[in-house]
Enzyme design. Sequence first.
Site, PDB file in Angstrom:
ATOM      1  N   CYS A 166      -1.577   8.588  -6.227  1.00  0.00           N
ATOM      2  CA  CYS A 166      -2.288   9.889  -5.647  1.00  0.00           C
ATOM      3  C   CYS A 166      -1.987   9.941  -4.171  1.00  0.00           C
ATOM      4  CB  CYS A 166      -3.919   9.789  -5.629  1.00  0.00           C
ATOM      5  SG  CYS A 166      -4.057   9.821  -7.719  1.00  0.00           S
ATOM      6  N   ARG A 216       3.503   4.500   3.451  1.00  0.00           N
ATOM      7  CA  ARG A 216       4.816   5.323   3.428  1.00  0.00           C
ATOM      8  C   ARG A 216       4.455   6.692   4.452  1.00  0.00           C
ATOM      9  NH1 ARG A 216       5.729   7.966  -2.391  1.00  0.00           N
ATOM     10  NH2 ARG A 216       7.857   8.353  -1.646  1.00  0.00           N
ATOM     11  N   ASP A 266      14.663   6.611  -6.593  1.00  0.00           N
ATOM     12  CA  ASP A 266      15.183   6.759  -8.254  1.00  0.00           C
ATOM     13  C   ASP A 266      15.392   8.529  -8.200  1.00  0.00           C
ATOM     14  OD1 ASP A 266      12.556   7.856  -8.124  1.00  0.00           O
ATOM     15  OD2 ASP A 266      12.008   6.829  -9.796  1.00  0.00           O
ATOM     16  N   ASP A 268       0.524  11.285  -3.036  1.00  0.00           N
ATOM     17  CA  ASP A 268       1.043  12.522  -2.679  1.00  0.00           C
ATOM     18  C   ASP A 268       0.023  13.561  -2.923  1.00  0.00           C
ATOM     19  OD1 ASP A 268       0.592  12.170  -5.213  1.00  0.00           O
ATOM     20  OD2 ASP A 268       2.500  12.926  -6.132  1.00  0.00           O
ATOM     21  N   SER A 272       0.873  -1.182  -0.041  1.00  0.00           N
ATOM     22  CA  SER A 272       0.067   0.012   0.076  1.00  0.00           C
ATOM     23  C   SER A 272       0.931   1.369  -0.096  1.00  0.00           C
ATOM     24  CB  SER A 272      -0.774  -0.138   1.188  1.00  0.00           C
ATOM     25  OG  SER A 272      -1.487   1.214   1.317  1.00  0.00           O
ATOM     26  N   ASN A 329      -0.259   3.876   1.122  1.00  0.00           N
ATOM     27  CA  ASN A 329      -0.582   4.629   2.314  1.00  0.00           C
ATOM     28  C   ASN A 329       0.387   4.380   3.472  1.00  0.00           C
ATOM     29  OD1 ASN A 329      -3.244   5.982   1.375  1.00  0.00           O
ATOM     30  ND2 ASN A 329      -3.905   4.264   1.594  1.00  0.00           N
TER      31      ASN A 329
END
Length: 327
Positions: free
Chosen positions: A223, A118, A136, A225, A114, A116
């Site tokens: 999404c 993070r 990256d 972020d 998920s 979420n």
Amino acid sequence: MTVPFPLLVAAILLCAPRVLPIRRHTPDPCDRTILPPHRTLRSDQMTVLINGYSESRIRLLTSIAAAYSASPSVAAVLVLWGNPSTPAETLTQLSRNLSGGDAPVSVIRQKSASLNSRFLPRRSIRTRAVLICDDDVEIDSRSVEFAFRVWSANRDRLVGFFARSHDVDLSRRAWIYTVQPDKYSILLTKFMIAKTDYLYEYSCGGGDHMGEARGVVEEMRNCEDILMNFVAAEGAGAGPVLVGSERARDWGDARNEQGRKEVREAGLSSRREDHRKRRGECIREFHRLLGKMPLRYSYGKVVNSVGEQGLCEKGGKLVFCDHQVSN
């Protein structure tokens, strides 16, 4: 009276205490009692949260983690590994190879893929700011230090290097996701500094409506972020702060002409051709579910050095007047 041996054994077994299977207790990340008290969080450094997923990027991730670890503004680096299919041996080897500066580097295996995850509050975070970033993107050290200084002066706002925007499509009377040359309202998690409190607000606040919004992130695999920008804009009552960098190398950008394809395309977020359209759908859904549009526009970019403004002719070329031309 002599008790037959089989009956004696049966009686002992019945009277013996039952041995239950061992269950690992998983702390609730939204339980404030397990989180460090806010007053104990340090404000002179930040904790880096690197989102890791693809094994093809491990070499790059190792380099990025080492660079952050060497930064004087970083207290700790947490690599949040979100690929459940990665062998344990691979992560063990990654942990052994992670080293760098003074800040410790740890690998945390997420319970699921998920996005979420993070943004989960973590008791290992001992700073008032977190740097949320991808595996990256390489940022030069001077720019990292500068971004943290900017955040220290704007602690309720998001600070970062990569900006996008929401807007209204008048023909459809709908929110869209876009890039505008003169304003922005969304910072990407390629590099985003936020106050640690926003992790709790994102993951644990907002009641059922926020839970449904997190469900959109799950469904879209994208999404997260944008939703964090909703949370921060609501908390700050202001838009994010875009800062300039001296060097920001984005290895995952699909516009890269060089480099390994698997490094460019690997990752957890869904990267489909209709990427911008789908992110517009997210904005509309978040607006509908939360019942408000907190995103605010910001203008301009904060830079570390103004530098020379005038152009002079040197060596047959027009260059900035303070530029030294080698013979």
